[in-house]
Every structure is written in structure tokens, then in C-alpha cells.
Enzyme design. Structure first.
Site, mmCIF file in Angstrom:
data_model
loop_
_atom_site.group_PDB
_atom_site.id
_atom_site.type_symbol
_atom_site.label_atom_id
_atom_site.label_comp_id
_atom_site.label_asym_id
_atom_site.label_seq_id
_atom_site.Cartn_x
_atom_site.Cartn_y
_atom_site.Cartn_z
ATOM 1 N N HIS B 38 -16.287 -34.215 0.206
ATOM 2 C CA HIS B 38 -15.468 -34.699 0.902
ATOM 3 C C HIS B 38 -15.730 -33.914 2.415
ATOM 4 C CE1 HIS B 38 -12.964 -37.298 -1.286
ATOM 5 N NE2 HIS B 38 -12.366 -37.774 -0.434
ATOM 6 N N LYS B 103 -4.428 -38.083 -8.740
ATOM 7 C CA LYS B 103 -3.375 -37.609 -9.299
ATOM 8 C C LYS B 103 -2.893 -36.755 -8.484
ATOM 9 C CE LYS B 103 -4.822 -33.574 -11.765
ATOM 10 N NZ LYS B 103 -4.281 -32.446 -11.824
#
Lengths: 279, 193
Positions: B38, B103
Site C-alpha cells: 500500500h 478484518k
């Protein structure tokens, strides 16, 4: 003096790395199964069923239960009458290197916390050395995932904060963590000692079976009380709501200074892994 | 609960039809990326350089798998905690990313970008890497091989189970699921501990 070779230590650590990552211990499995029976919320029950299915696949196929095969935390109890031929730290790291490579485990360690280049072999291990009487070496390996490690907290309470202060801090840590550490969690609590010892105790607490309570009835009762309070929070498996937020609360304590009340909470996920070998 | 079948590409219109709490089965192509990947993607965007993957109508799975054993498509591959990607996700959503699988909690900036552009945050069951890996039929590294487990992989998935945690209207299962459970237990008196 009894001689134990570095090679024996390496072999044991390697075996432990592969085994702990692919096979959960019986206490965790039976507690999860028990929680599934007691769970009343349908979605929570279904998630616990998937969690059971997952560890069964891992068992059958010798596959890691979780992709975060962790930082290799190693607890050594070294008998004073043992002479290790070779470097014990190198021996442990070599075991981690071989275990993580041959076991197809993930290499999750960076050499430097800010410059962040992966070491490529999951070393170094994070090792605790204890000298104990005797002529054996006890090696406990506990791979620690960081989804839950990141949700851990420590606080230097005032003695006047007392028991209530400890309860509030533990509950707040679990509340803050919410869905992040993959509930149902195991909560390791270290009370007393110094700043660093409290953190160590909270990690060591996670090595105890979830079915075994503190030997001191006062703390055994506190463990049960905290577990009930945590499971009344409603966070539930994966944070989607339900009763089963934690599988157990394990507390370890040490004497401390007259001015202090250190408390550390080390959170572990439902993939709580540890195994011991004695050489 | 009936499952909603999702086939990639996953458009903003597809994303806007889903509601938090929906159980989905995702099939098609998704990409893996976590912290390090990222960071690199966002550095490229800041410099105005092209990305190694096309984000339009795509789904990113926050995962760093274990190495595949011989004969396996991939090793264990469950979700990692998503908040670590919060600093980067809004930029990628603005580039056309419509789905994220992870999550744990997300921040307001991510939810706001999801509302604006039409995107969904899915939860997969954390700690179920062995089980979830069975839905991944093919995996190949497409960028940043030097990152090892953190490289960007192109995954072909079949019926990958995911629950909509945060929808494009801001509905959040972490809040509503817990509240519903607590309301139910209070009614039935089961919460009296």
C-alpha cells in the site's frame, strides 16, 4: 555437568515451529468447541463452526492454522547443571530459520523497526532465558501473531486504583481492541513487578492452558470474574456480536514497589499457539 | 442466511447494492496487498506514476499468505487487520478500488471515501487461513516480489466467503451486530452475570 549440544536445541526449536503453527493445543480446541455449544447468537455460532473447521483442516493437512505464523517467542529454562556445547542463541535462531523454511511458514520479521526490510527467515527469535536448578533445558515456543499483539496495552496504575483499577483497565483494553485481534481472544494479564516485568508476565500468562486457573484462589476468582465481564461486552466472534469474546483470562503476578501497580494486557487471538519440549 | 454471489469486476453500482451484514461469495480476480505494498502504491500515486495493477472496479484482499507447499495454489491466507491500511485506502478508492477484504475497524476517512465513490469493506474470518485458502484457485505475484509475503498477488478465487462489514452508506456490522445481540440478551435476561 550434563552436555546438551547446540544441534539438539536447533532440532527441537525447528520441530516446535512447525508443530505449533499447524496444530492447536487440545485445551484451546476443547474451549472453542465448548463455546460453540454455549453460544446463543446464530452468526456467532456459525463463525465458531468455521473456526473449528479451519483448525481441523490445518490438523489434517499439516497446514498453518493462520497465515500470521508469528514472531517466534522462545522461553528457555536452562538447568544450572547443563553445559551447552555451542552458542545457545545461535542454536535457537537456526532452529527458527530451518523450521520456518522447511515448514512453509511465513517470514514476518523486519531487521529494523523503521527501515523495515524483511530478514527473510523469521529470525531473530525473541528469547527469554531463565536459569533453573537441574540438568535439563525446557524450551517453549509461542509464535505470536501481531494482529493481537498490536492490541496489547500497559499502564502504570496507582496503588490507590486497586483491584477496581485493574479490572477497568483490562476491560477497557478488550473494548478498545474490539474486532481487531480476531476474537474470541485469550487475555494474558501481568500485574506487579516493574514496567518491563509486567509486560513479560502478561506474555507468559498466555503460555498457561486456558483450562488451568491461577493457583492462588484470589486470582483464580479474578480470572473468572474478568472472563464473565468480557463475555458480557457483546463483541463476539470476529466482533459481529455474540457471547464468545474471550476464551480465557490468565493472570500472572509478581511483587512490586510500594509506589506502583503496573498492569499489562497481552491479547492473543483464538489461534493461541505454544508447545514445550524438554531436553 | 442466503449468500449473495459476487463476480469481479466489482462496479460501484454493485457495491452500492450491498448492505452491512450481507453474506457474500466472491468469485473472479482479486489482488492482495498489505502495509508495504500500500505504501508503495500511494508513493507512485503521489508522484503521478502508473500503478502496477488496474484498480478500477477491483477488490483488494489485505493478506500476506504463507508460502505454498508443492501442489498448492497458495499457503494459508486469512485476512490481516485493516486499520493499518486506513492511511492509504482513501487514495486507492479514489482510483477506482471498490472492495476491500480484511478484518477489524476502519476510520472515518475510509468510510467517507467509500460513500463518495461507492465501495464496500468486507470481513473475512480472521485466523481461518487454512480454510480460506481452499477458495483460492490460483495465485501469481504481479508486483513487488522483493516484499515476499507482502508482494502484490493476483488471485483467482471461487466462492470466497466474506461478510459486508461496512457498506457504501456507512452501515457498520460491528456496531449493529453487537447492539442487536445485546438488545436480545437483555430482553431474555441472559446477560445477568
Amino acid at each position: 555437568m550434563r552436555e546438551i549440544s547446540a544441534q539438539q536445541i536447533t532440532e527441537a526449536v525447528k520441530r516446535l515451529c512447525i508443530h505449533t503453527n499447524c496444530h492447536l493445543s487440545g485445551d484451546i480446541k476443547s474451549r472453542i468447541a465448548q463455546c460453540r455449544e454455549q453460544e446463543t447468537w446464530p452468526q456467532a455460532k456459525e463463525i465458531l463452526e468455521r473456526i473449528i473447521e479451519n483448525y481441523q483442516i490445518a490438523d489434517e493437512q499439516d497446514q498453518p492454522v493462520c497465515q500470521d505464523t508469528g514472531a517466534a517467542c522462545v522461553f528457555l529454562k536452562i538447568g544450572q547443571e547443563v553445559h551447552v556445547t555451542g552458542d545457545i542463541t545461535d542454536a535457537v535462531n537456526e532452529g527458527v530459520r530451518q523450521g520456518y523454511s522447511e515448514g512453509y511458514l511465513r517470514k514476518s520479521v523486519v531487521r529494523d523497526p523503521l527501515r523495515r526490510v524483511n530478514t527473510g527467515d523469521n529470525t531473530p527469535a525473541f528469547i527469554y532465558y531463565d536459569l533453573v536448578p537441574g540438568d535439563q533445558i525446557e524450551i517453549t515456543l509461542a509464535p505470536k501473531g501481531f494482529g493481537s499483539e498490536n492490541m496489547s496495552q500497559i499502564k502504570m496504575l496507582r496503588p490507590s486504583d486497586g483491584l477496581q483499577g485493574v479490572k477497568d483497565f483490562v476491560l477497557q483494553a478488550v473494548e478498545d481492541a474490539g474486532p481487531n485481534p480476531c476474537p474470541p481472544i485469550v487475555v494474558g494479564v501481568g500485574i506487579g513487578g516493574t514496567f518491563d516485568k509486567a509486560a513479560y508476565l502478561s506474555k507468559r500468562a498466555l503460555l498457561r492452558s486456558v483450562e488451568e486457573r491461577n493457583a492462588d484462589p484470589f486470582y483464580a476468582e479474578l480470572e473468572e470474574e474478568l472472563l464473565s465481564a468480557i463475555n458480557a461486552l457483546g463483541i463476539g466472534p470476529q466482533g459481529f456480536g455474540g457471547r464468545t469474546t474471550a476464551l480465557a483470562v490468565n493472570i500472572e503476578t509478581l511483587p512490586t514497589h510500594i509506589a506502583g501497580l503496573p498492569v499489562a494486557v497481552n491479547i492473543n487471538c483464538h489461534v493461541t499457539r505454544h508447545k514445550t519440549e524438554v531436553l | 442466511m442466503p449468500n449473495i454471489q459476487i463476480q469481479t469486476p466489482f462496479t460501484p453500482e454493485d457495491a452500492r447494492r450491498l448492505r452491512s451484514g450481507d453474506s457474500c461469495l466472491i468469485s473472479g480476480v482479486i489482488y492482495t496487498a498489505r502495509d508495504a505494498a500500500h505504501k508503495r502504491l500511494c508513493e507512485l500515486l503521489e508522484k503521478g506514476e502508473p500503478l502496477p495493477i488496474d484498480l478500477k472496479d477491483s477488490i483488494i484482499y489485505f493478506v500476506g499468505p504463507t508460502p505454498a507447499k508443492p501442489g498448492q495454489a497458495i499457503g494459508s491466507a486469512g485476512p490481516t487487520t485493516s486499520y493499518r491500511m486506513d492511511a492509504y485506502s482513501p487514495l486507492l478508492i479514489a482510483q477506482g478500488l471498490t472492495g476491500m477484504i480484511g478484518k477489524g475497524k476502519r476510520n472515518e476517512e475510509v468510510v467517507s471515501a467509500m460513500r463518495e465513490h461507492g465501495a464496500v469493506y468486507f470481513g473475512a474470518i480472521g485466523g481461518c487461513g487454512a480454510l480460506l485458502s481452499k477458495c483460492i484457485k490460483k495465485a501469481e505475484v504481479v508486483a513487488y516480489e522483493d516484499l515476499g509475503a507482502e508482494a502484490i498477488r493476483r488471485l483467482e478465487v471461487e466462492d470466497f466467503p466474506a461478510i459486508v462489514v461496512i457498506d457504501s452508506a456507512g452501515g457498520n456490522l460491528y456496531q449493529t451486530g453487537r447492539a442487536a445481540y445485546l438488545a436480545e440478551t437483555r430482553e431474555s435476561g441472559m446477560n445477568a452475570i
